[in-house]
Design a protein around this motif. Structure first.
Motif, PDB file in Angstrom:
ATOM      1  N   VAL A  68       0.864  -1.185   0.000  1.00  0.00           N
ATOM      2  CA  VAL A  68       0.000   0.000   0.000  1.00  0.00           C
ATOM      3  C   VAL A  68       0.895   1.228   0.000  1.00  0.00           C
ATOM      4  CG1 VAL A  68      -1.834   1.249   1.192  1.00  0.00           C
ATOM      5  CG2 VAL A  68      -1.755  -1.254   1.305  1.00  0.00           C
ATOM      6  N   GLY A  82       1.301   5.590  -1.242  1.00  0.00           N
ATOM      7  CA  GLY A  82       0.502   6.761  -1.553  1.00  0.00           C
ATOM      8  C   GLY A  82       1.184   8.041  -1.150  1.00  0.00           C
ATOM      9  N   LYS A 133      -2.443   6.026   4.661  1.00  0.00           N
ATOM     10  CA  LYS A 133      -1.951   4.657   4.509  1.00  0.00           C
ATOM     11  C   LYS A 133      -1.995   3.905   5.848  1.00  0.00           C
ATOM     12  CE  LYS A 133       1.988   6.240   2.985  1.00  0.00           C
ATOM     13  NZ  LYS A 133       1.634   7.687   2.844  1.00  0.00           N
ATOM     14  N   LEU A 166      -5.599   3.273   7.015  1.00  0.00           N
ATOM     15  CA  LEU A 166      -6.192   2.155   6.273  1.00  0.00           C
ATOM     16  C   LEU A 166      -5.693   0.821   6.827  1.00  0.00           C
ATOM     17  CD1 LEU A 166      -7.848   1.012   3.897  1.00  0.00           C
ATOM     18  CD2 LEU A 166      -5.811   1.290   2.470  1.00  0.00           C
ATOM     19  N   LEU A 214      -2.818   4.954  -3.057  1.00  0.00           N
ATOM     20  CA  LEU A 214      -3.763   5.874  -2.432  1.00  0.00           C
ATOM     21  C   LEU A 214      -3.441   7.303  -2.855  1.00  0.00           C
ATOM     22  CD1 LEU A 214      -4.010   3.292  -0.675  1.00  0.00           C
ATOM     23  CD2 LEU A 214      -4.347   4.781   1.293  1.00  0.00           C
ATOM     24  N   ARG A 249     -10.404  10.816  -1.009  1.00  0.00           N
ATOM     25  CA  ARG A 249      -9.354   9.809  -0.999  1.00  0.00           C
ATOM     26  C   ARG A 249      -9.807   8.568  -1.762  1.00  0.00           C
ATOM     27  NH1 ARG A 249      -7.735   9.638   5.272  1.00  0.00           N
ATOM     28  NH2 ARG A 249      -9.988   9.721   5.460  1.00  0.00           N
ATOM     29  N   THR A 250      -8.926   8.088  -2.616  1.00  0.00           N
ATOM     30  CA  THR A 250      -9.290   6.986  -3.522  1.00  0.00           C
ATOM     31  C   THR A 250      -8.172   5.937  -3.522  1.00  0.00           C
ATOM     32  OG1 THR A 250     -10.465   8.559  -4.939  1.00  0.00           O
ATOM     33  CG2 THR A 250      -9.974   6.405  -5.877  1.00  0.00           C
ATOM     34  N   VAL A 251      -8.577   4.680  -3.593  1.00  0.00           N
ATOM     35  CA  VAL A 251      -7.631   3.570  -3.713  1.00  0.00           C
ATOM     36  C   VAL A 251      -7.641   3.090  -5.151  1.00  0.00           C
ATOM     37  CG1 VAL A 251      -6.987   1.262  -2.919  1.00  0.00           C
ATOM     38  CG2 VAL A 251      -8.048   2.877  -1.331  1.00  0.00           C
TER      39      VAL A 251
END
Length: 213
Positions: free
Chosen positions: A18, A20, A26, A29, A185, A210-212
């Motif tokens: 992950v 970003g 991060k 999440l 992210l 916020r987008t994954v």
């Protein structure tokens, strides 16, 4: 001897990377993943109510922590926060072992090759973590880098893992290959024309959801 052929999805623990932009969430999440335990190499989880081990001060300490996690299975998800700070510990250890002041002192990218080989040992240990039934979430920062597509006329900028890409063995590609899922992210923004009718176009970014990816 007859072949033993099976079919269907094989349940197993997942290896996640992950990465970003700074401050996108991060660590937050990762804190929502199943029963997480943090190995926090940079202190980024201090504002969250999560279980964590003491911050490893050396590469050896980090590797020993992972060995103990494999032996004791104290969680459902092991979170390494972050890979780029772990890489820093790796670089310091390789330099100390070889008697160098800096990874650049090896010359011709040799130091980065040695560092990548050592970082590969970390990825092997994290694979052993999944073999013991625990998920692994390897967090990392992101940075903008030039990227050249073989079939494109010119290079363009894109977000990449903030890990070494120098030398014959590159850590960033190794981490990507190791992962079952590579998640990026970022803040999704919309560009709109805010000029009044009759005025020259004037564009402004809005949003920030916020987008994954």
């Amino acid at each position: 001897m007859a072949l033993n052929i099976t079919r269907g999805v094989v349940p197993k623990a997942k290896k996640l990377v992950v990465y970003g932009v700074e401050g996108v969430g991060k660590t937050t999440l990762a804190s929502k993943m199943p029963d997480p335990l943090f190995i926090d190499t940079e202190g980024g989880s201090s504002y969250l109510d999560v279980r964590r081990l003491d911050t490893p001060k050396s590469w050896t300490a980090l590797m020993q922590d992972i060995d103990e996690v494999i032996a004791e299975v104290p969680c459902s998800t092991l979170v390494i926060d972050t890979a780029d700070w772990a890489e820093r510990l790796c670089s310091e250890w390789v330099c100390k072992r070889e008697g160098k002041a800096s990874i650049e002192d090896f010359g011709y990218g040799k130091g980065y090759v040695k560092m990548a080989e050592e970082f590969g040992r970390l990825l092997d240990k994290l694979t052993d973590v999944t073999g013991a039934g625990m998920h692994v979430a390897l967090l990392a920062h992101a940075e903008v880098r030039k990227f050249e597509e073989p079939n494109e006329a010119s290079a363009y900028d894109r977000w990449e893992l903030k890990l070494s890409k120098t030398g014959q063995k590159k850590i960033a590609p190794m981490v990507k290959e190791w992962a079952d899922a590579l998640l990026f992210l970022n803040y999704a923004q919309i560009i709109e024309n805010v000029a009044k009718e009759g005025q020259a176009p004037r564009y402004k970014a809005r949003g920030g959801k916020r987008t994954v990816y």
